[in-house]
Design a protein around this motif. Structure first.
Motif, PDB file in Angstrom:
ATOM      1  N   LYS A 104      28.607 -86.005  43.500  1.00  0.00           N
ATOM      2  CA  LYS A 104      29.736 -86.581  44.238  1.00  0.00           C
ATOM      3  C   LYS A 104      29.571 -86.490  45.760  1.00  0.00           C
ATOM      4  O   LYS A 104      30.129 -87.312  46.488  1.00  0.00           O
ATOM      5  CB  LYS A 104      31.043 -85.878  43.840  1.00  0.00           C
ATOM      6  N   SER A 105      28.845 -85.520  46.244  1.00  0.00           N
ATOM      7  CA  SER A 105      28.788 -85.255  47.692  1.00  0.00           C
ATOM      8  C   SER A 105      27.928 -86.280  48.429  1.00  0.00           C
ATOM      9  O   SER A 105      26.806 -86.578  48.007  1.00  0.00           O
ATOM     10  CB  SER A 105      28.236 -83.854  47.948  1.00  0.00           C
ATOM     11  N   ARG A 106      28.442 -86.785  49.538  1.00  0.00           N
ATOM     12  CA  ARG A 106      27.729 -87.804  50.312  1.00  0.00           C
ATOM     13  C   ARG A 106      26.427 -87.262  50.902  1.00  0.00           C
ATOM     14  O   ARG A 106      25.405 -87.974  50.932  1.00  0.00           O
ATOM     15  CB  ARG A 106      28.637 -88.321  51.450  1.00  0.00           C
ATOM     16  N   LEU A 107      26.433 -86.024  51.366  1.00  0.00           N
ATOM     17  CA  LEU A 107      25.240 -85.475  51.998  1.00  0.00           C
ATOM     18  C   LEU A 107      24.176 -85.013  51.003  1.00  0.00           C
ATOM     19  O   LEU A 107      23.142 -84.472  51.391  1.00  0.00           O
ATOM     20  CB  LEU A 107      25.617 -84.327  52.933  1.00  0.00           C
ATOM     21  N   ALA A 108      24.421 -85.258  49.713  1.00  0.00           N
ATOM     22  CA  ALA A 108      23.406 -84.989  48.696  1.00  0.00           C
ATOM     23  C   ALA A 108      22.500 -86.197  48.485  1.00  0.00           C
ATOM     24  O   ALA A 108      21.500 -86.100  47.777  1.00  0.00           O
ATOM     25  CB  ALA A 108      24.064 -84.594  47.378  1.00  0.00           C
ATOM     26  N   HIS A 109      22.832 -87.338  49.101  1.00  0.00           N
ATOM     27  CA  HIS A 109      22.037 -88.551  48.939  1.00  0.00           C
ATOM     28  C   HIS A 109      20.706 -88.423  49.676  1.00  0.00           C
ATOM     29  O   HIS A 109      20.578 -87.666  50.647  1.00  0.00           O
ATOM     30  CB  HIS A 109      22.810 -89.762  49.448  1.00  0.00           C
ATOM     31  N   SER A 110      19.736 -89.193  49.231  1.00  0.00           N
ATOM     32  CA  SER A 110      18.378 -89.088  49.791  1.00  0.00           C
ATOM     33  C   SER A 110      18.306 -89.469  51.266  1.00  0.00           C
ATOM     34  O   SER A 110      17.417 -89.005  51.981  1.00  0.00           O
ATOM     35  CB  SER A 110      17.409 -89.959  48.983  1.00  0.00           C
ATOM     36  N   ASP A 111      19.248 -90.315  51.746  1.00  0.00           N
ATOM     37  CA  ASP A 111      19.192 -90.698  53.159  1.00  0.00           C
ATOM     38  C   ASP A 111      19.608 -89.556  54.085  1.00  0.00           C
ATOM     39  O   ASP A 111      19.504 -89.672  55.307  1.00  0.00           O
ATOM     40  CB  ASP A 111      20.031 -91.944  53.439  1.00  0.00           C
TER      41      ASP A 111
END
Length: 232
Positions: free
Chosen positions: A193-200
């Protein structure tokens, strides 16, 4: 080049206690360096800079600049930051020794996005390290990308309080932790769910990890808003 293990062995030989020489610049080694500096009339900052190295190794004519760079710029695997339980010893009293960190880009308060800030308060020991990371973030991500990721949303740094549900002080109490975009990276959210867990966001986290800072999200898969200059 003078390695950290050589410094530890030299301190031990001189009667100071850095713990077992292991090549890691932990709290015990820093305490031993400070004790050596005090006894020799040097500035007791706990850093093995050129003057301290010259006093430790008076007959060594080798260059010390590489050693100084290695010690002052820790990596994720070999950090100068203390463990959480040793923060009081390493950083001193909570809320003290703060320094303004000028930001290379404007941030917005996460709880009032109409308010922009140009500086934050951090502990003086982490100031230069955090400044290097923010500079890397500014170089890597443009304004639009920072907004998309929420890197321009400041969720807090210095805040003297106890950990949620505990009796120990939060890392924010020393100004050694910084939160980003708490709304989209809530405390109990995982990588799903966390945005800062995305690869970017990988480059963002690597910039912190190169300075030895710890992401609770990448380490424990919760509190993805949070990064701290203290080992778990």
């Amino acid at each position: 080049m003078v390695a950290t293990r050589d410094i530890q062995e030299r301190l031990k030989a001189l009667g100071f206690d850095p713990g077992q020489p292991d090549g890691r610049l932990g709290a015990r080694t820093l305490k031993a360096i400070k004790a050596f500096q005090i006894e020799n009339g040097l500035a007791a900052d706990g850093r093995a800079g050129p003057i301290t190295l010259a006093a430790l190794f008076p007959n060594d004519d080798s260059e010390t600049e590489d050693a100084v760079a290695e010690i002052s710029q820790p990596s994720h695997a070999n950090s100068e930051w203390p463990r959480q339980v040793n923060c009081m010893e390493f950083y001193g009293g909570v809320g003290l020794f703060q320094k303004k960190l000028a930001l290379p880009f404007e941030m917005r308060l996460a709880w009032d996005k109409t308010v922009t800030i140009k500086s934050i308060s951090v502990h003086q020991k982490v100031h230069d390290s955090a400044a290097r990371v923010f500079s890397k973030i500014a170089d890597k991500y443009n304004k639009i990308e920072r907004k998309q990721l929420g890197l321009d949303l400041f969720g807090g740094s210095l805040n003297v309080r106890k950990m949620r549900g505990g009796s120990s002080y939060s890392m924010h109490s020393w100004g050694i932790a910084i939160d980003f975009d708490p709304e989209r990276n809530q405390l109990r959210w995982g990588r799903d769910k966390s945005r800062l867990a995305h690869s970017d966001a990988d480059e963002f986290w690597r910039a912190w990890e190169q300075e030895g800072w710890i992401s609770l999200g990448r380490s424990r898969d919760f509190d993805w808003m949070h990064v701290q200059a203290a080992r778990l």
